[in-house]
Design a protein around this motif. Structure first.
Motif, PDB file in Angstrom:
ATOM      1  N   UNK A 142       0.818  -1.305  -0.022  1.00  0.00           N
ATOM      2  CA  UNK A 142      -0.046  -0.094  -0.001  1.00  0.00           C
ATOM      3  C   UNK A 142       0.663   1.203   0.059  1.00  0.00           C
ATOM      4  N   UNK A 143       2.001   1.057   0.750  1.00  0.00           N
ATOM      5  CA  UNK A 143       2.937   2.335   0.917  1.00  0.00           C
ATOM      6  C   UNK A 143       3.907   2.215  -0.206  1.00  0.00           C
ATOM      7  N   UNK A 144       3.855   1.225  -1.159  1.00  0.00           N
ATOM      8  CA  UNK A 144       5.004   1.279  -2.221  1.00  0.00           C
ATOM      9  C   UNK A 144       6.642   0.964  -1.748  1.00  0.00           C
ATOM     10  N   UNK A 145       6.440   0.126  -0.653  1.00  0.00           N
ATOM     11  CA  UNK A 145       7.698  -0.122   0.273  1.00  0.00           C
ATOM     12  C   UNK A 145       7.936  -1.857  -0.145  1.00  0.00           C
ATOM     13  N   UNK A 146       8.900  -2.042  -0.779  1.00  0.00           N
ATOM     14  CA  UNK A 146       9.309  -3.383  -0.980  1.00  0.00           C
ATOM     15  C   UNK A 146       9.535  -4.501   0.306  1.00  0.00           C
ATOM     16  N   UNK A 147       9.068  -5.363   0.298  1.00  0.00           N
ATOM     17  CA  UNK A 147       9.102  -6.332   1.648  1.00  0.00           C
ATOM     18  C   UNK A 147       9.889  -7.459   1.263  1.00  0.00           C
ATOM     19  N   UNK A 148      10.978  -7.845   1.934  1.00  0.00           N
ATOM     20  CA  UNK A 148      11.684  -9.138   1.773  1.00  0.00           C
ATOM     21  C   UNK A 148      11.272 -10.226   2.937  1.00  0.00           C
ATOM     22  N   UNK A 149      10.615 -11.541   2.645  1.00  0.00           N
ATOM     23  CA  UNK A 149      10.163 -12.479   3.422  1.00  0.00           C
ATOM     24  C   UNK A 149      11.102 -13.521   3.701  1.00  0.00           C
ATOM     25  N   UNK A 150      11.535 -13.841   4.958  1.00  0.00           N
ATOM     26  CA  UNK A 150      12.373 -14.975   4.805  1.00  0.00           C
ATOM     27  C   UNK A 150      11.897 -15.843   5.997  1.00  0.00           C
ATOM     28  N   UNK A 151      10.955 -16.627   5.745  1.00  0.00           N
ATOM     29  CA  UNK A 151      10.438 -17.551   6.567  1.00  0.00           C
ATOM     30  C   UNK A 151       9.946 -19.093   6.209  1.00  0.00           C
ATOM     31  N   UNK A 152       9.258 -19.824   6.899  1.00  0.00           N
ATOM     32  CA  UNK A 152       9.387 -21.304   6.286  1.00  0.00           C
ATOM     33  C   UNK A 152       7.862 -21.557   6.784  1.00  0.00           C
ATOM     34  N   UNK A 153       7.348 -22.741   6.428  1.00  0.00           N
ATOM     35  CA  UNK A 153       6.181 -23.762   6.913  1.00  0.00           C
ATOM     36  C   UNK A 153       5.041 -22.912   6.340  1.00  0.00           C
ATOM     37  N   UNK A 154       3.948 -22.860   7.403  1.00  0.00           N
ATOM     38  CA  UNK A 154       2.727 -22.144   6.971  1.00  0.00           C
ATOM     39  C   UNK A 154       2.594 -20.783   6.521  1.00  0.00           C
TER      40      UNK A 154
END
Ligand code: ADP
Length: 310
Positions: free
Chosen positions: A155-167
């Protein structure tokens, strides 16, 4: 500034005990305590790379206070959502060349606390260029929580990097609003599909072509000493790294995320983004500390990373 999120941080305690005796009293002389949690490793490395960083997430109690003190010592800005419960301890007993771990699961958050954190996160984004989200969610928060954080970033035009696992990873990938980048390791990718994904280019390409990854700008599958396999837009790359003497590989994935975040924030070329992420990952493995790199070694190793378009 880069915002590094850790929703379930810990104090990591290591007890070196030469000869651990079960059902006896064991005394420890040298106790090492550090602020742990994947996002805190990311924050430390971003800082060492010379970029402004703020650590956020959820913490509480005296353990939470210790984490904040440690971040202050490293001159890392922080703005956590405070809860009344204690954050967790994670204990590693180093004995007879082995490592036995005792990991507390940590606090359970209420739906109201989750909503209040999201409100804080939304406010923090005013001064942020890029977000990293690392690790598992605390108990009590629904597995779609990261997906909401990705959506607020979008919504705010900010890139998000996600490093998680599983569900949590599955939810993020199945949602229509995609993160800017993800960094699963090969085990996490295999878990996602419920099969043993092979490390060959053809096998990895076959997996990453899945529509689940459509719309994610960067999918970086880290392969430990073999480097990484990467999907960027519609292009695929194999990234190889030099052979090195590993001292402590713990936190290398976090170091990779930190390098990726810094390079993306600096709007580097595709090849430099991949080289930077691999270099920070491998630099972490040659140091004893977790979430620590010797920046003086960055240049020489950066030159040794090779990229091949597949
Ligand atoms: P995670 O810590 O998330 O499991 P990996 O083990 O794949 O992630 O490591 C992330 C990155 O760190 C790799 O892509 C590589 O650059 C570096 N790395 C990890 N292990 C080694 C190793 N044994 N030798 C050299 N580099 C390594």
């Amino acid at each position: 500034m880069i915002l590094a999120v850790t929703m379930n941080p810990s104090v990591d305690i290591s007890y070196p005990i030469q000869d651990l005796k079960l059902d006896h009293v064991n005394r420890v002389e040298n106790v090492y305590k550090t602020a742990g949690g994947k996002g805190l490793n990311v924050a430390r490395i971003v800082k060492q790379m010379g970029e402004d960083v703020m650590a956020t997430g959820v913490l509480g109690g005296t353990i939470g206070d210790f984490i904040i003190q440690e971040l202050k010592k490293s001159d890392i800005g922080n703005n956590f959502f405070k809860i009344n419960q204690e954050s967790r301890n994670c204990i590693a007993i180093l004995h007879d060349g082995k490592q036995t771990e005792i990991l507390e699961s940590g606090p359970t958050l209420s739906a109201e606390e989750g909503a209040a954190f999201l409100e804080k996160y939304r406010e923090l984004l005013f001064e942020i260029t890029l977000v990293t989200i690392s690790g598992s969610l605390p108990k009590g928060l629904e597995s779609g929580f990261y997906q909401m954080m990705v959506e607020i970033g979008q919504e705010k035009g900010i890139p998000v990097i996600v490093d998680t696992s599983g569900k949590s990873l599955k939810q993020v990938l199945n949602h229509k609003v995609k993160p800017f980048a993800i960094k699963p390791n090969i085990a996490e990718l295999s878990q996602l599909f419920g099969i043993e994904v092979e490390r060959s280019n053809s096998s990895l390409k076959r997996v990453l072509i899945n529509e689940m990854f459509d719309g994610i700008e960067w999918v970086v599958v880290s392969l430990g000493e073999s480097g990484a396999f990467v999907k960027h837009g519609g292009d695929y790359y194999r990234v190889t790294i030099p052979a090195i003497d590993v001292v402590n590989p713990v936190g290398s994935g976090d170091a990779t995320v930190a390098g990726l975040a810094v390079a993306l924030k600096r709007k580097q070329s595709v090849s430099d983004v991949l080289k930077t992420a691999m270099t920070t990952g491998l630099l972490n493995t040659i140091e004893a500390g977790t979430g620590y790199i010797d920046i003086a070694k960055f240049g020489p190793f950066f030159e040794l990373v090779e990229i091949k378009k597949i």
